[in-house]
Scaffold this active site. Sequence first.
Site, PDB file in Angstrom:
ATOM      1  N   GLN A  86      -6.192 -41.620-122.012  1.00  0.00           N
ATOM      2  CA  GLN A  86      -5.825 -40.336-122.592  1.00  0.00           C
ATOM      3  C   GLN A  86      -7.040 -39.542-123.083  1.00  0.00           C
ATOM      4  O   GLN A  86      -6.996 -38.312-123.128  1.00  0.00           O
ATOM      5  CB  GLN A  86      -4.839 -40.544-123.750  1.00  0.00           C
ATOM      6  N   HIS A  97      -4.420 -39.235-112.684  1.00  0.00           N
ATOM      7  CA  HIS A  97      -3.400 -38.203-112.866  1.00  0.00           C
ATOM      8  C   HIS A  97      -3.300 -37.699-114.300  1.00  0.00           C
ATOM      9  O   HIS A  97      -2.666 -36.674-114.557  1.00  0.00           O
ATOM     10  CB  HIS A  97      -2.030 -38.689-112.359  1.00  0.00           C
ATOM     11  N   CYS A 103       5.555 -44.248-119.076  1.00  0.00           N
ATOM     12  CA  CYS A 103       5.292 -45.382-118.182  1.00  0.00           C
ATOM     13  C   CYS A 103       6.200 -46.563-118.468  1.00  0.00           C
ATOM     14  O   CYS A 103       5.793 -47.715-118.328  1.00  0.00           O
ATOM     15  CB  CYS A 103       3.828 -45.783-118.294  1.00  0.00           C
TER      16      CYS A 103
END
Length: 376
Positions: free
Chosen positions: A172, A194, A319
């Site tokens: 992140q 991504h 996720c």
Amino acid sequence: MRRVYLDHNATAPLRPEARDAMLAAMDIVGNPSSVHAEGRAAKALVERARAQVAGLIGCDPGDIVFTSGATEAASLAIPEGATVASAGIEHDAVLSWVQKDGVDLTRLLDVDEHGVLTGTAQGDSFDASIQDDVVALQAANSETGVRQDTLQHAQKLWALKRQVLILVDAVQALGKVPFSFANSGADFVLASAHKLGGPKGVGALVVKHGIDVKPRIRGGGQEMGRRSGTENVIGIAGFGAAAEAAARDVAAGRWEEIEELRKILENTLAASTNATIFVGKGANRLPNTSCFATPGWKGESQVIQMDLAGFAISAGSACSSGKVRASSVLRAMGYDEETASSAIRVSLGLDTTAEDVQRFAEVWLAKERKFRARAA
């Protein structure tokens, strides 16, 4: 109705630079392992991307091992049978190595009410408690945005004079704040394309020079013998281009502008309701991330209501295969089940505008008033 995407921590829109690089890579015929001209052209694309990703992370290109994502990178970094110490705020890709069938295999590191590591493990200092092979430290949390001083804790671990490997999840943080491999204290760093505007399905493990990594995928010996299988040339090319563009944006201070929008959002909401808790607000956070909870108002209900109103947000990490559950991150921070089940995350991106933030605040506050009226 124009939809507003406010879930950039789940995945960021594909950057134009990444799209262009991927389209160009589609015209490259060769296999990177082939020695002919076509193979060398494909290999050159992979190595260019390796240098671009290394530039973002601040490491040597030879330290980069391309993988299918950060989850695979974590499994590559953690030796088979190793014990792992981490905080309960970690991503499941790391926590799954700490827990098995819901049972802790080792002691968890402590965090305070803001989600910041305290330097203790279940109340004991590191030197009295850390006997593990790997210690996982998170550069920034995906749900709260709270950042950790990983170098500070790495220095404490170095003082133990034990063979402890330090794994830093930088997924992140990369592309949103400055990051330096050398100043992270890490032996391993996890990265994902991504999250910073590259394609899905490609990531990297950064391995400190001199550390041996046992491959989990065996075969042709690609990626310097660390991860076999023909390289995903198209995805890797997109990753490299996205990393280079992300590094430029960080250097240009573009995320500081987004941080101002985040402050406007939180101040607007706080001015109109006193029932909402802003998680981690007293800590150093990523510039784009706001996590807040209105106890009793289920997070998944808020996500659905805002989705129908044209806003994409989340109720935690994306996720977890669509599972609906209380945030394990907030539970680790000491919040009760009701509050942890009521949290949502709004994560802004470089394309977020002041109008987007204002519209979101107006719609969310209207729905929050309705919730309070029903609950009264």
